[in-house]
Design a protein around this motif. Sequence first.
Motif, PDB file in Angstrom:
ATOM      1  N   ALA A 237       0.818  -1.219   0.000  1.00 53.32           N
ATOM      2  CA  ALA A 237       0.000   0.000   0.000  1.00 53.32           C
ATOM      3  C   ALA A 237       0.847   1.263   0.000  1.00 53.32           C
ATOM      4  N   GLU A 238       1.965   1.246   0.712  1.00 52.74           N
ATOM      5  CA  GLU A 238       2.829   2.421   0.794  1.00 52.74           C
ATOM      6  C   GLU A 238       4.208   2.088   0.225  1.00 52.74           C
ATOM      7  N   GLY A 239       4.516   2.679  -0.902  1.00 53.28           N
ATOM      8  CA  GLY A 239       5.859   2.558  -1.439  1.00 53.28           C
ATOM      9  C   GLY A 239       6.200   1.232  -2.075  1.00 53.28           C
ATOM     10  N   GLY A 240       5.214   0.395  -2.339  1.00 49.59           N
ATOM     11  CA  GLY A 240       5.499  -0.883  -2.968  1.00 49.59           C
ATOM     12  C   GLY A 240       5.629  -0.757  -4.476  1.00 49.59           C
ATOM     13  N   ALA A 241       5.945  -1.884  -5.127  1.00 47.81           N
ATOM     14  CA  ALA A 241       5.982  -1.920  -6.579  1.00 47.81           C
ATOM     15  C   ALA A 241       4.583  -1.640  -7.113  1.00 47.81           C
ATOM     16  N   PRO A 242       4.465  -1.167  -8.361  1.00 41.35           N
ATOM     17  CA  PRO A 242       3.135  -0.833  -8.908  1.00 41.35           C
ATOM     18  C   PRO A 242       2.115  -1.957  -8.771  1.00 41.35           C
ATOM     19  N   ILE A 243       2.526  -3.201  -9.053  1.00 38.89           N
ATOM     20  CA  ILE A 243       1.571  -4.305  -8.971  1.00 38.89           C
ATOM     21  C   ILE A 243       1.156  -4.555  -7.527  1.00 38.89           C
ATOM     22  N   ASP A 244       2.077  -4.344  -6.575  1.00 38.48           N
ATOM     23  CA  ASP A 244       1.740  -4.532  -5.161  1.00 38.48           C
ATOM     24  C   ASP A 244       0.785  -3.439  -4.675  1.00 38.48           C
ATOM     25  N   LYS A 245       1.023  -2.215  -5.131  1.00 36.08           N
ATOM     26  CA  LYS A 245       0.131  -1.125  -4.742  1.00 36.08           C
ATOM     27  C   LYS A 245      -1.254  -1.336  -5.338  1.00 36.08           C
ATOM     28  N   ALA A 246      -1.300  -1.796  -6.585  1.00 34.08           N
ATOM     29  CA  ALA A 246      -2.592  -2.048  -7.224  1.00 34.08           C
ATOM     30  C   ALA A 246      -3.352  -3.140  -6.478  1.00 34.08           C
ATOM     31  N   ARG A 247      -2.629  -4.167  -6.043  1.00 25.56           N
ATOM     32  CA  ARG A 247      -3.264  -5.246  -5.283  1.00 25.56           C
ATOM     33  C   ARG A 247      -3.823  -4.708  -3.963  1.00 25.56           C
ATOM     34  N   ALA A 248      -3.060  -3.843  -3.297  1.00 27.36           N
ATOM     35  CA  ALA A 248      -3.511  -3.270  -2.032  1.00 27.36           C
ATOM     36  C   ALA A 248      -4.740  -2.398  -2.230  1.00 27.36           C
ATOM     37  N   VAL A 249      -4.768  -1.607  -3.304  1.00 26.06           N
ATOM     38  CA  VAL A 249      -5.934  -0.766  -3.591  1.00 26.06           C
ATOM     39  C   VAL A 249      -7.165  -1.635  -3.814  1.00 26.06           C
ATOM     40  N   SER A 250      -7.013  -2.691  -4.603  1.00 23.83           N
ATOM     41  CA  SER A 250      -8.161  -3.548  -4.897  1.00 23.83           C
ATOM     42  C   SER A 250      -8.644  -4.281  -3.654  1.00 23.83           C
ATOM     43  N   ALA A 251      -7.704  -4.732  -2.792  1.00 28.86           N
ATOM     44  CA  ALA A 251      -8.100  -5.439  -1.573  1.00 28.86           C
ATOM     45  C   ALA A 251      -8.832  -4.510  -0.613  1.00 28.86           C
ATOM     46  N   THR A 252      -8.372  -3.263  -0.525  1.00 30.08           N
ATOM     47  CA  THR A 252      -9.043  -2.291   0.348  1.00 30.08           C
ATOM     48  C   THR A 252     -10.476  -2.053  -0.097  1.00 30.08           C
ATOM     49  N   GLN A 253     -10.700  -2.062  -1.399  1.00 34.97           N
ATOM     50  CA  GLN A 253     -12.053  -1.835  -1.919  1.00 34.97           C
ATOM     51  C   GLN A 253     -13.021  -2.942  -1.522  1.00 34.97           C
ATOM     52  N   MET A 254     -12.502  -4.125  -1.190  1.00 36.47           N
ATOM     53  CA  MET A 254     -13.369  -5.251  -0.874  1.00 36.47           C
ATOM     54  C   MET A 254     -14.143  -5.039   0.413  1.00 36.47           C
ATOM     55  N   GLU A 255     -13.750  -4.058   1.216  1.00 39.45           N
ATOM     56  CA  GLU A 255     -14.496  -3.771   2.436  1.00 39.45           C
ATOM     57  C   GLU A 255     -15.923  -3.339   2.124  1.00 39.45           C
TER      58      GLU A 255
END
Length: 435
Positions: free
Chosen positions: A370-388
Amino acid sequence: MNRRHFWKRSWRLGIFAVLGLCLSWLMSCSPSQPPQASGNGADGNAEIEFWTMQLQPQFTDYFNELIAKFEQENPGITVKWVDVPWGDMQSKILTAVSAGTAPDVVNLNPDFAAQLAGRNAWLMLDDKVPAEVRDQYLPKIWEASMLDGQTFGLPWYLTTSVAIYNAQLLEQAGVAQPPTTYEELAAVAKQVRDRTGKYAFFATLVPTDSAEVLQSFTQMGATLVDEDGNAAFNTPEGRAVFQYWTDLYQQGLLPREVLTQGHRRGIELFQAGETAVLSTGPQFLKTVETNAPAIAEVSATAPQISGSTGKKSVAVMNLVVPKGTDQPDAAVAFALYVTNNENQLAFAKAANVLPSTRDALNDAFFTAGAEGGAPIDKARAVSATQMESAEVLLPQIKDVKELQKIVYDNLQAAMLGEKTVDQAVTDAATEWDAR
């Protein structure tokens, strides 16, 4: 009626006439009660057949190991795995269920599975899954496999789109931040077009492709159908959505291909640097990195664009058990095994998708970037957060694909100036109610 609409309508009626005939046959052949099975979740000596959609060869090792472990833990049950090409699954499962030769566990999406659930094709699972097991799944995702208050499938893996944006192109257009709402997107679309000659985004209106535009009705505050299944979009809110997409097209702010080409074309345009925002799953960042490394270098990820409601959409894959199975307990036991926390987490990591169980989704793998990761890791974190808060935004009705065709056909007519927006909305509602 012009020639284009004549052929589109003729094709649609032909396809649905065949589908209706097959489904009627399916319904008449389905047993009125599921077969009885012995055992407590295992049927003794049993072989079950498991169909997935286009998961070989990439996940062959994963499923071979999973099946071997299940068979070891459940002596007497063997699993035959069959992988079906994505484009063939609907016709193959329809034929198999109609002929009484269906597998015991099938990987489908809820949209198509609901069509057959409405025809009594699947084993209902409410009495097969204990409450404490059901509570392991995300509640809004569980509801995606329900029809008329009954559960016809188990949630499996999920994808939710994010906004992948070309920061360099937005900067050239004088846009400081990526749009977060459809209202902002319309303003950005004009700015990008005026200052760069390119487009802000691509949203397909092909009836058989993405449901993104149909989902936008819910996101912008319109209701598609009422509790009785009748059209509910012939309202100021529904007309506003029709007007939104019509205006964008007629003002030259959408590529002409949105009427004829699908989501794949949207990816191609983004990779070519011709669009600024791509609404897609985070896994497509890998595709962009491979096919267009220069675009990938200037790309970043933002949350999914929504409307005034703030709702986020999610796509669900599920597992269903045909009602005609002669091994219902073994089939349900295997479906629950595939979709449990441990196995969902392992598959989600391997496939770069999201799990549908609470504990698996809370794993650090989905939030570490979510913070400072590779683009694919940040994208994964954004998508997982949306699952709430993400949910299936399309109505849980067996004919949702026909609803999409009707809305898209009439919306296209408005965009092309063949109908006024009011007439397009009225015609779409009338056609749906009289289907």
